[in-house]
Write a protein that holds these residues in place. Structure first.
Motif, PDB file in Angstrom:
ATOM      1  N   CYS A 270       0.825  -1.221   0.000  1.00 16.78           N
ATOM      2  CA  CYS A 270       0.000   0.000   0.000  1.00 16.78           C
ATOM      3  C   CYS A 270       0.854   1.265   0.000  1.00 16.78           C
ATOM      4  O   CYS A 270       0.441   2.300  -0.536  1.00 16.78           O
ATOM      5  N   THR A 271       2.032   1.211   0.646  1.00 16.22           N
ATOM      6  CA  THR A 271       2.879   2.389   0.757  1.00 16.22           C
ATOM      7  C   THR A 271       3.257   2.892  -0.631  1.00 16.22           C
ATOM      8  O   THR A 271       3.804   2.166  -1.445  1.00 16.22           O
ATOM      9  N   GLY A 272       2.939   4.155  -0.895  1.00 13.41           N
ATOM     10  CA  GLY A 272       3.236   4.733  -2.200  1.00 13.41           C
ATOM     11  C   GLY A 272       2.163   4.464  -3.235  1.00 13.41           C
ATOM     12  O   GLY A 272       2.252   4.944  -4.367  1.00 13.41           O
ATOM     13  N   LEU A 281       5.178   2.215   6.610  1.00  9.01           N
ATOM     14  CA  LEU A 281       6.441   1.501   6.818  1.00  9.01           C
ATOM     15  C   LEU A 281       7.650   2.351   6.500  1.00  9.01           C
ATOM     16  O   LEU A 281       8.747   2.079   7.013  1.00  9.01           O
ATOM     17  N   SER A 282       7.496   3.369   5.667  1.00  9.20           N
ATOM     18  CA  SER A 282       8.644   4.213   5.351  1.00  9.20           C
ATOM     19  C   SER A 282       9.161   4.958   6.583  1.00  9.20           C
ATOM     20  O   SER A 282      10.331   5.322   6.644  1.00  9.20           O
ATOM     21  N   LEU A 283       8.286   5.177   7.574  1.00 14.37           N
ATOM     22  CA  LEU A 283       8.727   5.819   8.815  1.00 14.37           C
ATOM     23  C   LEU A 283       9.772   4.977   9.541  1.00 14.37           C
ATOM     24  O   LEU A 283      10.611   5.508  10.272  1.00 14.37           O
ATOM     25  N   PHE A 284       9.713   3.666   9.347  1.00 14.27           N
ATOM     26  CA  PHE A 284      10.592   2.778  10.088  1.00 14.27           C
ATOM     27  C   PHE A 284      12.006   2.742   9.508  1.00 14.27           C
ATOM     28  O   PHE A 284      12.844   1.985   9.979  1.00 14.27           O
ATOM     29  N   LEU A 408       9.531  11.001  17.818  1.00 12.43           N
ATOM     30  CA  LEU A 408       8.963  11.821  16.750  1.00 12.43           C
ATOM     31  C   LEU A 408       9.894  12.943  16.295  1.00 12.43           C
ATOM     32  O   LEU A 408       9.547  13.702  15.380  1.00 12.43           O
ATOM     33  N   ALA A 409      11.078  13.047  16.910  1.00 11.85           N
ATOM     34  CA  ALA A 409      11.962  14.192  16.650  1.00 11.85           C
ATOM     35  C   ALA A 409      12.383  14.292  15.196  1.00 11.85           C
ATOM     36  O   ALA A 409      12.502  15.393  14.642  1.00 11.85           O
ATOM     37  N   GLU A 410      12.658  13.174  14.542  1.00  8.58           N
ATOM     38  CA  GLU A 410      13.153  13.194  13.163  1.00  8.58           C
ATOM     39  C   GLU A 410      12.054  12.971  12.127  1.00  8.58           C
ATOM     40  O   GLU A 410      12.340  12.898  10.930  1.00  8.58           O
ATOM     41  N   VAL A 411      10.823  12.864  12.576  1.00 13.57           N
ATOM     42  CA  VAL A 411       9.710  12.618  11.650  1.00 13.57           C
ATOM     43  C   VAL A 411       9.329  13.926  10.968  1.00 13.57           C
ATOM     44  O   VAL A 411       9.150  14.947  11.641  1.00 13.57           O
ATOM     45  N   PRO A 412       9.201  13.957   9.631  1.00 10.63           N
ATOM     46  CA  PRO A 412       8.764  15.174   8.944  1.00 10.63           C
ATOM     47  C   PRO A 412       7.396  15.633   9.446  1.00 10.63           C
ATOM     48  O   PRO A 412       6.539  14.806   9.776  1.00 10.63           O
ATOM     49  N   SER A 418       0.370  10.623  11.213  1.00 14.57           N
ATOM     50  CA  SER A 418       0.473   9.177  11.009  1.00 14.57           C
ATOM     51  C   SER A 418       1.468   8.554  11.975  1.00 14.57           C
ATOM     52  O   SER A 418       1.227   7.486  12.543  1.00 14.57           O
ATOM     53  N   ALA A 419       2.597   9.247  12.193  1.00 11.57           N
ATOM     54  CA  ALA A 419       3.625   8.720  13.090  1.00 11.57           C
ATOM     55  C   ALA A 419       3.125   8.661  14.529  1.00 11.57           C
ATOM     56  O   ALA A 419       3.339   7.669  15.238  1.00 11.57           O
ATOM     57  N   GLY A 420       2.430   9.720  14.971  1.00 13.45           N
ATOM     58  CA  GLY A 420       1.898   9.723  16.329  1.00 13.45           C
ATOM     59  C   GLY A 420       0.817   8.677  16.520  1.00 13.45           C
ATOM     60  O   GLY A 420       0.744   8.026  17.571  1.00 13.45           O
ATOM     61  N   GLY A 421      -0.034   8.483  15.502  1.00 15.15           N
ATOM     62  CA  GLY A 421      -1.070   7.457  15.600  1.00 15.15           C
ATOM     63  C   GLY A 421      -0.491   6.063  15.687  1.00 15.15           C
ATOM     64  O   GLY A 421      -0.964   5.223  16.458  1.00 15.15           O
TER      65      GLY A 421
END
Length: 499
Positions: A270-272, A281-284, A408-412, A418-421
């Motif tokens: 699904c990503t992309g 998954l790209s966050l990982f 979350l410091a390096e998350v755009p 999405s990252a927080g959820g």
């Protein structure tokens, strides 16, 4: 113009304005009360478990589902609900979740069997998952600049207070209404609050200016189904270990592995693509993010299960009342609330080593709690465990908020929602797994005159989860130090600098 400029009219519709919404603080109060209810129900039910067992003749496995089922359903619906609110309107989804939560609370209080109660708790968890993402989104919509920081700070305070007062409020309600039906008021207390919040939400909360149609693929229902089925298959043999004889049940662990593998494969596909995945998954690819998510999943598996086995031990094993059990657990929650604000101020200075220190304090505090039970047996155990539980609570305050900041410091910024959820989902799934695992060990050991040993075994599993989180934190610290050494070496190496 930012969404914070939207102003609700009499029916909550947007009216364009050049200034901030004059009702924003009243709207925030509605959000905070609703958030308080959903988080209170994570902890308040623990002191009611012995009364529920007596009142409904509930088996141990159903007691575990009453707690872990709520956490699991809550976690699975966080991310899809956030997207649903963005697409269909946060006020509408908030009110739908609040109405469902209030009705589910009434169903919990009216339960005539343990199965009825478990199903109602699952629905209540789904409703909590609908409400929670709208709160943070509405804060971002209504506030900007320093006011947004103040609003999020108030929400953080409510999170801490709900954890602290849950066992104590539950004990007071059961004490006032009596052990036979007092547990029902643990759920009924949500009814007047829910009804009042619904009326005020309709008047005060703004609509979402960007709301429109929502496509099923935006919610990734197949991904939610795979993740839920995988975690459920993992929990079933653990929770039902005493009621399900034979070793055939452990084949479900293989099914869980297959389902979770299929979930990851589906999310990667699904990503992309056109479908928005539940798990980005790209966050990982960010080391700080995936290590932080793993750490908090393990930590929540360890620390939320403490309340589950401690209240059962104090009430069923030592004969404490629900109020006395709530008071005995309060030092942990108070310590956590007191240290949380300090951790938020210190995390920028100390980074991940602050989380390491907090995890060490939690592990030492839980080990001290186990020792206190043996050094001061009998009715004095509640007093003896107060100091080590306070130490563990202080450590907990240095783990949760600082870890969220670091994760979350390096998350755009555009992927922060999405990252927080995903991070919150990990917390709830960790809670469900931890309660199932610790509860299974506890109930396998419990017997007449054997409550202290069962409590020890349960705490050992909790400590094991906390130590696993500590290993993850140490791995992150080690990776940071190696990275800094490599950077210093490259900066001082002439051959590299001239290359």
């Amino acid at each position: 113009m930012a969404e914070s400029a939207a102003r609700p009219g009499p029916a909550g519709r947007d009216a364009p304005t050049d200034g901030p919404d004059p009702r924003r603080w009243k709207a925030l109060a509605v959000c905070l009360v609703a958030g308080f209810m959903t988080l209170l129900d994570v902890s308040i039910v623990n002191v009611a478990l012995p009364s529920i067992r007596e009142g409904l003749n509930t088996p141990e496995s159903d007691l575990q589902w009453v707690v872990s089922g709520y956490a699991l359903a809550f976690g699975l619906f966080l991310i899809p609900s956030g997207r649903l609110g963005d697409a269909r309107g946060r006020r509408a989804v908030f009110m739908a979740g609040l109405a469902l939560f209030t009705l589910a609370s009434a169903a919990c209080g009216a339960a005539q069997s343990s199965l009825w109660l478990v199903i109602a708790r699952l629905v209540q968890g789904i409703a909590g998952g609908l409400i929670s993402p709208q709160i943070s989104a509405l804060i971002q919509q209504l506030f900007s600049g320093r006011e947004r920081g103040r609003a999020f700070g108030m929400f953080g305070t409510v999170v801490g207070i709900s954890t602290a007062v849950g066992p104590l409020l539950g004990g007071l309600l059961i004490q006032a209404a009596g052990p036979d039906h007092g547990w029902r008021w643990v759920f009924y207390v949500n009814l007047p609050l829910g009804a009042l919040c619904l009326l005020l939400a309709h008047r005060l909360l703004p609509d979402t200016p960007s709301a429109g149609r929502v496509r099923p693929r935006d919610l990734d229902p197949f991904g939610v189904l795979l993740l839920g089925a995988g975690v459920l298959a993992l929990l079933l043999p653990i929770v039902q270990a005493q009621q399900w004889p034979g070793n055939g049940k452990w084949l479900l662990v293989l099914l869980a592995a297959a389902l979770l593998t299929a979930f990851v494969a589906w999310e990667a596909r699904c990503t992309g693509g056109r479908t928005q995945p539940v798990l980005d998954l790209s966050l990982f690819r960010l080391r700080s993010y995936w290590l932080g998510c793993l750490l908090i999943l393990l930590y929540f598996a360890g620390f939320t299960s403490i309340f589950f086995v401690t209240t059962l031990y104090l009430q069923s094993g030592l004969g404490y009342s629900a109020l006395q059990a709530g008071l005995a657990i309060t030092p942990f929650a108070l310590g956590s609330g007191a240290a949380a604000s300090l951790g938020g101020r210190l995390v920028g200075r100390f980074g991940r080593p602050l989380v390491v220190a907090g995890l060490l304090m939690v592990a030492l505090g839980l080990a001290g709690t186990a020792l206190a039970v043996h050094w001061v047996p009998g009715s004095g155990a509640g007093w003896a465990m107060a100091a080590p539980l306070l130490l563990a609570g202080l450590g907990s305050g240095l783990v949760i908020a600082p870890n969220q900041t670091l994760t979350l410091a390096e998350v755009p910024v555009h992927r922060a929602g999405s990252a927080g959820g995903t991070l919150q989902t990990g917390q709830r799934v960790g809670s469900a797994v931890g309660i199932a695992a610790v509860g299974a060990v506890f109930f396998a050991q419990v017997g007449p005159g054997n409550w202290a040993d069962a409590y020890d075994h349960g705490l050992i599993v909790s400590v094991a989860f906390v130590l696993a989180a500590l290993i993850v934190a140490l791995a992150d610290v080690g990776a940071d130090r190696r990275g800094r050494r490599r950077e210093r070496k490259e900066s001082t190496d002439p051959s590299r600098s001239t290359a």
